[in-house]
Design a protein around this motif. Structure first.
Motif, mmCIF file in Angstrom:
data_model
loop_
_atom_site.group_PDB
_atom_site.id
_atom_site.type_symbol
_atom_site.label_atom_id
_atom_site.label_comp_id
_atom_site.label_asym_id
_atom_site.label_seq_id
_atom_site.Cartn_x
_atom_site.Cartn_y
_atom_site.Cartn_z
ATOM 1 N N PHE A 96 33.112 16.602 16.599
ATOM 2 C CA PHE A 96 31.875 17.085 17.209
ATOM 3 C C PHE A 96 30.646 16.691 16.409
ATOM 4 O O PHE A 96 29.583 16.406 16.967
ATOM 5 N N TYR A 97 30.782 16.674 15.090
ATOM 6 C CA TYR A 97 29.644 16.465 14.209
ATOM 7 C C TYR A 97 29.386 14.998 13.894
ATOM 8 O O TYR A 97 28.503 14.680 13.104
ATOM 9 N N CYS A 98 30.154 14.083 14.476
ATOM 10 C CA CYS A 98 30.102 12.675 14.095
ATOM 11 C C CYS A 98 29.535 11.815 15.216
ATOM 12 O O CYS A 98 29.901 11.958 16.384
ATOM 13 N N HIS B 246 36.298 20.426 7.007
ATOM 14 C CA HIS B 246 36.525 21.827 7.375
ATOM 15 C C HIS B 246 37.906 22.255 6.870
ATOM 16 O O HIS B 246 38.738 21.417 6.482
ATOM 17 N N LEU B 247 38.171 23.555 6.892
ATOM 18 C CA LEU B 247 39.404 24.078 6.311
ATOM 19 C C LEU B 247 40.659 23.616 7.038
ATOM 20 O O LEU B 247 41.747 23.622 6.457
ATOM 21 N N ASN C 268 27.036 23.470 5.888
ATOM 22 C CA ASN C 268 25.927 23.850 6.775
ATOM 23 C C ASN C 268 26.275 23.599 8.237
ATOM 24 O O ASN C 268 25.405 23.481 9.083
ATOM 25 N N TRP C 269 27.574 23.526 8.556
ATOM 26 C CA TRP C 269 28.032 23.355 9.950
ATOM 27 C C TRP C 269 28.549 24.699 10.442
ATOM 28 O O TRP C 269 27.780 25.646 10.545
ATOM 29 N N LEU C 270 29.844 24.813 10.729
ATOM 30 C CA LEU C 270 30.433 26.087 11.146
ATOM 31 C C LEU C 270 31.066 26.820 9.967
ATOM 32 O O LEU C 270 31.629 27.902 10.134
ATOM 33 N N ASP C 271 30.990 26.222 8.787
ATOM 34 C CA ASP C 271 31.588 26.801 7.591
ATOM 35 C C ASP C 271 30.725 27.946 7.058
ATOM 36 O O ASP C 271 29.638 28.220 7.577
ATOM 37 N N LYS D 286 25.228 17.404 3.766
ATOM 38 C CA LYS D 286 24.611 18.431 4.618
ATOM 39 C C LYS D 286 24.674 18.046 6.091
ATOM 40 O O LYS D 286 24.244 16.956 6.466
ATOM 41 N N TYR D 287 25.172 18.949 6.913
ATOM 42 C CA TYR D 287 25.246 18.715 8.362
ATOM 43 C C TYR D 287 23.901 18.987 9.027
ATOM 44 O O TYR D 287 23.176 19.920 8.688
ATOM 45 N N ALA D 288 23.590 18.155 10.026
ATOM 46 C CA ALA D 288 22.502 18.419 10.965
ATOM 47 C C ALA D 288 22.945 17.879 12.318
ATOM 48 O O ALA D 288 23.705 16.906 12.379
ATOM 49 N N PRO D 289 22.544 18.479 13.427
ATOM 50 C CA PRO D 289 22.933 17.991 14.755
ATOM 51 C C PRO D 289 22.516 16.535 14.969
ATOM 52 O O PRO D 289 21.519 16.066 14.404
#
Length: 277
Positions: free
Chosen positions: A95-97, A189-190, A218-221, A244-247
């Protein structure tokens, strides 16, 4: 002689560089008002709407015909490494990529050897999931890398990281002895915990001495599970590099994950002055 280009192509990188891209575009449009302009790259492909009032053509995704040609290293006098993609795309749809949107399904570049300039002793590959290629194709690539090592290549870097979920004992054995330095993985993610820790252990077992792991936050974590991931990586003797995640459609760097405070998010870079993790 007055120079007047027929076309100008402007590539774009990260979405948060939007202001710089628009400033550059308007500068050249003012200088060459009768020239045809094309804008492509990451920002243009993810946010084509930002260019609708700029009077330019927008190319979305890869310019696949460019893949037929080797890089012109003479344009970059200070470069001391070859750049290539042995593959494009990815089997995952994270989703984040942005890769699925830009490059689509995984495919192999049969002509990647043309990109390698043997006057350089280092190769940087920017593949997004090289390990996920079919076994026959992947083994052929490994053999090509072995031949390049014999020809003097002493450093190979899969810069976008290798997929820990695809890093089996069989593949670690095949890669043993290649100068992959550093060997990179990601811990986003875990749900990747077991596979990631196993990949680090295999890398150590097969003598890859420098292991770096990109760690998404900084995503769903939460800050707590981010810290757990950092700690586990360091316990295994690898370096952790916070990412760092950003949309994907964000044009600034101010996104705040739902489980993070601004202070927590901004503190990460303040306590991590090390460029290598």
């Amino acid at each position: 002689i007055k120079f007047k280009p027929d076309k100008i192509y402007l590539t774009t990188l990260f979405t948060y560089q939007y202001k710089e891209v628009i400033k550059t575009l308007r500068f050249y449009k003012k200088k060459y008002p009768d020239t045809e302009f094309w804008v492509g790259g990451i920002l243009a492909s993810t946010r084509p709407d930002l260019f609708k009032d700029e009077g330019v053509n927008v190319h979305i995704g890869l310019l696949k015909e460019a893949e037929k040609f080797a890089p012109d290293y003479s344009l970059f006098k200070d470069l001391d490494y070859s750049l290539s993609f042995a593959s494009r795309g990815c089997v995952n749809k994270c989703f984040y990529c942005v890769v699925p949107q830009l490059e689509g399904e995984l495919y192999h570049r049969d002509n990647w050897l043309q990109d390698i300039n043997l006057k350089f002793k280092k190769i940087i590959f920017m593949d997004n999931n090289w390990l996920a290629l079919d076994k026959k194709t992947w083994l052929e690539d490994v053999q090509k890398l072995r031949e390049l090592k014999k020809q003097g290549i002493n450093e190979i870097d899969f810069n976008q990281s290798l997929d820990a979920r695809e890093f089996s004992e069989e593949k670690a054995k095949e890669l043993r002895g290649l100068p992959i330095r550093p060997i990179r993985f990601s811990f986003d993610h875990l749900g990747q915990d077991v596979k990631l820790q196993n990949a680090i252990k295999l890398a150590r077992k097969y003598k890859f001495t420098e292991v770096r792991v990109d760690v998404l936050y900084n995503w769903l974590d939460t800050p707590e599970d981010f810290y757990y991931r950092l700690k586990e990586i360091c316990k295994l003797g690898a370096s952790a590099i916070p990412m760092k995640y950003a949309p994907l459609d964000k044009i600034d760097r101010e996104y705040l994950g739902k489980n993070w405070t601004k202070k927590e998010r901004d503190s990460i870079n303040k306590i991590n002055p090390y460029g290598k993790g």
